[in-house]
Design an enzyme around this catalytic site. Sequence first.
Site, PDB file in Angstrom:
ATOM      1  N   ASP A 258      37.180  14.002  19.624  1.00 21.40           N
ATOM      2  CA  ASP A 258      36.938  15.453  19.691  1.00 21.40           C
ATOM      3  C   ASP A 258      36.075  15.712  20.909  1.00 21.40           C
ATOM      4  O   ASP A 258      35.787  14.803  21.680  1.00 21.40           O
ATOM      5  CB  ASP A 258      36.239  15.948  18.415  1.00 21.40           C
ATOM      6  CG  ASP A 258      36.551  17.421  18.142  1.00 21.40           C
ATOM      7  OD1 ASP A 258      36.449  18.233  19.087  1.00 21.40           O
ATOM      8  OD2 ASP A 258      36.922  17.764  17.007  1.00 21.40           O
TER       9      ASP A 258
ATOM     10  N   SER B 207      29.683  31.958  26.901  1.00 22.17           N
ATOM     11  CA  SER B 207      30.821  31.231  26.359  1.00 22.17           C
ATOM     12  C   SER B 207      31.328  30.185  27.342  1.00 22.17           C
ATOM     13  O   SER B 207      31.534  29.019  26.981  1.00 22.17           O
ATOM     14  CB  SER B 207      31.935  32.220  26.004  1.00 22.17           C
ATOM     15  OG  SER B 207      33.151  31.556  25.856  1.00 22.17           O
ATOM     16  N   SER B 208      31.504  30.569  28.609  1.00 16.14           N
ATOM     17  CA  SER B 208      32.096  29.580  29.518  1.00 16.14           C
ATOM     18  C   SER B 208      31.078  28.534  29.947  1.00 16.14           C
ATOM     19  O   SER B 208      31.454  27.394  30.222  1.00 16.14           O
ATOM     20  CB  SER B 208      32.760  30.258  30.721  1.00 16.14           C
ATOM     21  OG  SER B 208      31.866  31.104  31.351  1.00 16.14           O
TER      22      SER B 208
ATOM     23  N   ARG C 209      44.572  49.747  48.629  1.00 24.70           N
ATOM     24  CA  ARG C 209      44.657  49.333  47.226  1.00 24.70           C
ATOM     25  C   ARG C 209      43.805  50.252  46.365  1.00 24.70           C
ATOM     26  O   ARG C 209      43.064  51.082  46.875  1.00 24.70           O
ATOM     27  CB  ARG C 209      44.208  47.894  47.072  1.00 24.70           C
ATOM     28  CG  ARG C 209      42.752  47.670  47.406  1.00 24.70           C
ATOM     29  CD  ARG C 209      42.359  46.273  47.060  1.00 24.70           C
ATOM     30  NE  ARG C 209      41.024  45.961  47.527  1.00 24.70           N
ATOM     31  CZ  ARG C 209      40.355  44.882  47.134  1.00 24.70           C
ATOM     32  NH1 ARG C 209      40.892  44.051  46.283  1.00 24.70           N
ATOM     33  NH2 ARG C 209      39.154  44.647  47.593  1.00 24.70           N
TER      34      ARG C 209
ATOM     35  N   SER D 213      49.805  18.521  38.449  1.00 23.94           N
ATOM     36  CA  SER D 213      49.771  17.102  38.805  1.00 23.94           C
ATOM     37  C   SER D 213      50.195  16.205  37.644  1.00 23.94           C
ATOM     38  O   SER D 213      50.502  15.035  37.844  1.00 23.94           O
ATOM     39  CB  SER D 213      48.363  16.700  39.257  1.00 23.94           C
ATOM     40  OG  SER D 213      47.973  17.480  40.358  1.00 23.94           O
TER      41      SER D 213
ATOM     42  N   TYR E 240      38.541  29.170  42.300  1.00 23.78           N
ATOM     43  CA  TYR E 240      38.847  27.752  42.134  1.00 23.78           C
ATOM     44  C   TYR E 240      38.619  27.301  40.707  1.00 23.78           C
ATOM     45  O   TYR E 240      39.236  26.328  40.261  1.00 23.78           O
ATOM     46  CB  TYR E 240      38.065  26.931  43.156  1.00 23.78           C
ATOM     47  CG  TYR E 240      38.594  27.228  44.529  1.00 23.78           C
ATOM     48  CD1 TYR E 240      39.787  26.656  44.941  1.00 23.78           C
ATOM     49  CD2 TYR E 240      37.987  28.150  45.353  1.00 23.78           C
ATOM     50  CE1 TYR E 240      40.343  26.982  46.156  1.00 23.78           C
ATOM     51  CE2 TYR E 240      38.533  28.483  46.572  1.00 23.78           C
ATOM     52  CZ  TYR E 240      39.711  27.894  46.969  1.00 23.78           C
ATOM     53  OH  TYR E 240      40.259  28.242  48.172  1.00 23.78           O
TER      54      TYR E 240
ATOM     55  N   LYS F  13      47.082  18.411  48.653  1.00 22.82           N
ATOM     56  CA  LYS F  13      47.620  18.468  47.288  1.00 22.82           C
ATOM     57  C   LYS F  13      49.094  18.851  47.309  1.00 22.82           C
ATOM     58  O   LYS F  13      49.920  18.225  46.643  1.00 22.82           O
ATOM     59  CB  LYS F  13      46.824  19.464  46.429  1.00 22.82           C
ATOM     60  CG  LYS F  13      45.364  19.106  46.298  1.00 22.82           C
ATOM     61  CD  LYS F  13      44.654  19.939  45.277  1.00 22.82           C
ATOM     62  CE  LYS F  13      44.953  19.472  43.893  1.00 22.82           C
ATOM     63  NZ  LYS F  13      44.366  18.168  43.589  1.00 22.82           N
TER      64      LYS F  13
ATOM     65  N   HIS G 271      41.970  45.922  33.593  1.00 21.50           N
ATOM     66  CA  HIS G 271      43.032  44.932  33.837  1.00 21.50           C
ATOM     67  C   HIS G 271      42.453  43.665  34.480  1.00 21.50           C
ATOM     68  O   HIS G 271      42.696  42.557  34.007  1.00 21.50           O
ATOM     69  CB  HIS G 271      44.113  45.540  34.734  1.00 21.50           C
ATOM     70  CG  HIS G 271      45.061  44.545  35.328  1.00 21.50           C
ATOM     71  ND1 HIS G 271      46.078  43.961  34.603  1.00 21.50           N
ATOM     72  CD2 HIS G 271      45.141  44.013  36.573  1.00 21.50           C
ATOM     73  CE1 HIS G 271      46.744  43.119  35.383  1.00 21.50           C
ATOM     74  NE2 HIS G 271      46.201  43.133  36.582  1.00 21.50           N
TER      75      HIS G 271
ATOM     76  N   GLU H 224      34.861  31.160  41.723  1.00 23.99           N
ATOM     77  CA  GLU H 224      35.561  31.554  40.492  1.00 23.99           C
ATOM     78  C   GLU H 224      37.081  31.402  40.649  1.00 23.99           C
ATOM     79  O   GLU H 224      37.774  30.999  39.720  1.00 23.99           O
ATOM     80  CB  GLU H 224      35.195  33.001  40.134  1.00 23.99           C
ATOM     81  CG  GLU H 224      36.029  33.636  39.032  1.00 23.99           C
ATOM     82  CD  GLU H 224      35.806  33.033  37.659  1.00 23.99           C
ATOM     83  OE1 GLU H 224      34.797  32.325  37.481  1.00 23.99           O
ATOM     84  OE2 GLU H 224      36.630  33.265  36.766  1.00 23.99           O
TER      85      GLU H 224
ATOM     86  N   THR I 170      43.787  21.576  50.277  1.00 22.16           N
ATOM     87  CA  THR I 170      44.852  22.198  49.494  1.00 22.16           C
ATOM     88  C   THR I 170      46.208  21.728  49.991  1.00 22.16           C
ATOM     89  O   THR I 170      47.116  21.438  49.200  1.00 22.16           O
ATOM     90  CB  THR I 170      44.769  23.733  49.594  1.00 22.16           C
ATOM     91  OG1 THR I 170      43.396  24.121  49.452  1.00 22.16           O
ATOM     92  CG2 THR I 170      45.571  24.402  48.501  1.00 22.16           C
TER      93      THR I 170
ATOM     94  N   TRP J  44      37.217  45.248  39.220  1.00 22.31           N
ATOM     95  CA  TRP J  44      36.537  44.132  38.546  1.00 22.31           C
ATOM     96  C   TRP J  44      35.366  43.612  39.361  1.00 22.31           C
ATOM     97  O   TRP J  44      34.514  42.907  38.844  1.00 22.31           O
ATOM     98  CB  TRP J  44      37.526  42.998  38.259  1.00 22.31           C
ATOM     99  CG  TRP J  44      37.804  42.084  39.415  1.00 22.31           C
ATOM    100  CD1 TRP J  44      38.627  42.333  40.464  1.00 22.31           C
ATOM    101  CD2 TRP J  44      37.253  40.774  39.634  1.00 22.31           C
ATOM    102  NE1 TRP J  44      38.632  41.258  41.324  1.00 22.31           N
ATOM    103  CE2 TRP J  44      37.802  40.286  40.842  1.00 22.31           C
ATOM    104  CE3 TRP J  44      36.372  39.956  38.922  1.00 22.31           C
ATOM    105  CZ2 TRP J  44      37.476  39.032  41.366  1.00 22.31           C
ATOM    106  CZ3 TRP J  44      36.058  38.707  39.457  1.00 22.31           C
ATOM    107  CH2 TRP J  44      36.605  38.261  40.658  1.00 22.31           C
TER     108      TRP J  44
ATOM    109  N   HIS K   5      34.036  33.731  44.854  1.00 24.23           N
ATOM    110  CA  HIS K   5      34.993  32.833  45.480  1.00 24.23           C
ATOM    111  C   HIS K   5      35.184  31.538  44.716  1.00 24.23           C
ATOM    112  O   HIS K   5      36.317  31.182  44.395  1.00 24.23           O
ATOM    113  CB  HIS K   5      34.735  32.569  46.958  1.00 24.23           C
ATOM    114  CG  HIS K   5      35.883  31.811  47.524  1.00 24.23           C
ATOM    115  ND1 HIS K   5      37.002  32.412  48.013  1.00 24.23           N
ATOM    116  CD2 HIS K   5      36.147  30.479  47.517  1.00 24.23           C
ATOM    117  CE1 HIS K   5      37.897  31.504  48.314  1.00 24.23           C
ATOM    118  NE2 HIS K   5      37.406  30.312  48.022  1.00 24.23           N
TER     119      HIS K   5
ATOM    120  N   HIS L   7      33.930  35.614  53.617  1.00 17.57           N
ATOM    121  CA  HIS L   7      35.245  36.113  54.050  1.00 17.57           C
ATOM    122  C   HIS L   7      35.675  37.347  53.249  1.00 17.57           C
ATOM    123  O   HIS L   7      36.631  38.003  53.616  1.00 17.57           O
ATOM    124  CB  HIS L   7      36.311  35.011  54.015  1.00 17.57           C
ATOM    125  CG  HIS L   7      36.609  34.447  52.665  1.00 17.57           C
ATOM    126  ND1 HIS L   7      37.047  33.166  52.474  1.00 17.57           N
ATOM    127  CD2 HIS L   7      36.547  34.978  51.425  1.00 17.57           C
ATOM    128  CE1 HIS L   7      37.248  32.936  51.196  1.00 17.57           C
ATOM    129  NE2 HIS L   7      36.953  34.022  50.536  1.00 17.57           N
ATOM    130  N   HIS L   8      34.960  37.654  52.166  1.00 15.71           N
ATOM    131  CA  HIS L   8      35.233  38.903  51.440  1.00 15.71           C
ATOM    132  C   HIS L   8      34.468  40.067  52.042  1.00 15.71           C
ATOM    133  O   HIS L   8      34.595  41.193  51.582  1.00 15.71           O
ATOM    134  CB  HIS L   8      34.852  38.761  49.972  1.00 15.71           C
ATOM    135  CG  HIS L   8      35.656  37.721  49.261  1.00 15.71           C
ATOM    136  ND1 HIS L   8      36.858  38.013  48.671  1.00 15.71           N
ATOM    137  CD2 HIS L   8      35.449  36.405  49.066  1.00 15.71           C
ATOM    138  CE1 HIS L   8      37.351  36.901  48.136  1.00 15.71           C
ATOM    139  NE2 HIS L   8      36.522  35.913  48.367  1.00 15.71           N
TER     140      HIS L   8
HETATM  141 CU   LIG Z   1      37.246  34.076  48.558  1.00 13.97          CU
END
Ligand SMILES: [Cu+2]
Lengths: 524, 260
Positions: A99, A163-164, A444, A262, A251, A325, A70, A249, A322, A135, A247, A296-297
């Site tokens: 293009d 790819s990315s 979890r 926006s 963002y 924004k 998932h 990722e 943030t 994951w 982390h 922080h993880h």
């Molecule tokens: Cu993080």
Amino acid sequence: MDAVQKTRSARLMRWVMTTNHKDIGTLYLWFSFSMFLLAGGMALLMRIELSMPGEQIMQPLFYNQLVTAHGLVMIFGAIMPALTGFANWQIPLMIGASDLAFPRLNNWSFWLLPFAITLLLSSFVVGGPPPDFGWTFYAPLSTTYGPPGTDAMILAIHLLGISSIIGSINIIATILNLRAPGMTLMNMPIFVWGWFVTSFLILAIMPILAATVTMVLTDRHFGTSFFSAAGGGDPVLFQHLFWFFGHPEVYVLAMPAFGIISEIIPTFSRKALFGANCMVYAIIAIALLSFIVWVHHMFTTGVLLVTQLFFMYTTMIIAVPTGIKVFNWVATMHRGSISFEPAMLFAIAFVLMFTFGGLSGIMLSVVPADYQYHDSYFVVGHFHYVIVTGVYYALVSGVYYWYPKWTGRMYSMKLANWHFWVTTIAANFTFMPMLFVGLAGMPRRIPDFPLEFAEFNLIASFGSLVFGLAQLLFGFLLIQGLWRPKNVSGQVWDGAKGLEWTISSPPPYHSFMDPPKVVGKTYQ
Amino acid sequence: MINTIQDNHAPLLTVTSLLVCISVLLWAHDHPDGLGLFIGSVVLFSLEVLHWLWTVYQQKQANRLSSKRLTFGIMSFLWVVLVLMFAYAQVPLFHTACSAFGFNGKMVKHDHAHWSVGAIDASRTVKLQAFAHVNLLAPVTVSNKNQQLLVNPGQAFDLSYPVKNTTDQALVLRSVLSLVPSDVGHYLHRTDHAAELFELEPGEEKLFEASFILSDQIPKSIGTLALQFTLFNTEGVGHFGSSDAWYEIRSKKNHGVGLD
Ligand SMILES: [Cu+2]
């Protein structure tokens, strides 16, 4: 007969070989939506299992495999490709390019995806059991104790990374080289800015992920011990590498979403975006800060106190750009003549619920509190408020906003309003109880739980089923819209500003063959 | 600029890169021809990349590709290689940082000449909790796992654990030392110079010993410190996680053998 077959195969080959940014954008979007339904289906199976205490419909091992698939499919197969689909359609239209800069590479970065996801999920059928460690594939769960299917997952991540990376190189090259005359960098729409910064983030972190999964692969099979303590390595090193990728990722997912919002809020507030330049600086600030918060993880892995404090403060500081924004979105709406089209409804709900998700992140950033919250359902609730009612809402909002531009047809507003209200109520019924049970101590990634969590879990499960049904309605109304009359004007929304609204809906297959001349600011 | 589809290399690049992935899978899972298939598919992929670069070169010759974009493509490729190298460079950097600054609950590598052991500070004691932990995959038993002693700053102390090999094969164990609070490594000095590896004959029981000095510089704020040795089996390291090993572990788990 022969001729029919010929056109059929020609039609198919058009999609296989296409180098047109609109075609590839469409491929990306439909592919990501189907992956969203697939990974969403996995989530529903998990919620059915969690609807009551005790074993309901599956073995614990299968539950763990679903958790893993998932997460990976949602992040790499649904959200990132959906954002890339938006980039494909919108960036050339918004900067007046004909293009992307590398159209053939663009084709490659799309067609890697279906194969990569097939490889990722292949171990459910052959070469399994599939990965069962979430994951984040922490070592040693993915190395010493990783099931055989882990290897297919690793190689799939390699393909997804290629790819990315190619996609990002393409987007940066397009933005740097193909802007219409007069489209200065600071004049670019915020959506383009969001993707511009995201592309740099991807270029900085995807190779790290690729190296990390390669280390996992060689630890498993080719005699290295990067993460094996028995061989002199250190599993904590895995977490540092993973979260140095992981982390930023988040963002990567959030920044283009910020960009979409926006665009939409000024349109339906019929006002210029408040503090457009500040929005750009905030995006850049968030991107830079995202590289110095990863620990922080890992507060509970035995890092130094001074390290904990440093990463706690840097994490809190991210709330400043943030917050700028969020303030600017609200200030844009202030005293605007707001209308509540489905795109705007989703955008306003985004601002509210993304902020809610972000604030639960601030709670997690506080070290002593994190010792309590970490690895609990609170984290799951926080993450899903950010990604579902945040990024997914922005994506849906963007689809409702640009769908008439892309197809020349208007979807059913009535169904779209239904979609909004059912989704929003169901999402809160799904994710709010997760915060509650998390704070009460439910861990979890478990297929079962003590009796005291039963009520809230049942509510969450019920909410998720309704949420899932509402997304089927979304798919239905998008397809149904394709049979509605093609009568949408080029401008579509009366408050919309930007180059894409100056051309017909749908735009010609090859748009902006002669670059338009941009005079003045895009937003004013 | 309308793009023709004739020189689109994406489908072949996709297929050949997928072949490389599948061959790695077969190789990793000990397919007899795995290595051969891997080399073959890498050759195919490289040929396709060369073919593609040749097309790019021709486009450049025909002035259908600006040098700006070409340079950009090359620069980005080099950047990606650089970041990959950066990631691998983190491995030695991490271990160096751990032993230099005591990150991650590791012992700090002291310069022996500068290690000062002053007088024993009898005015205070530090509660020392010492644990021994056997990793799931190490077929040994340890007695006296949890020990607690009171140590004065500046005092030397020894730890010893009887370790028994429960198999009929010789074993090589690795002991990994972890400390809490994680920066206490600055104030501990290991004096036994024992190797990280610890060997046991079949069925043998032997003392695992370690000697330390607790620095008299230890801050007053540290009243308790925990110290843990984890014993790992080095056998098969590097081939962990192969499908056979995985099934072995699972079946062990199911029979409760090897569980600590
Ligand atoms: Cu993080």
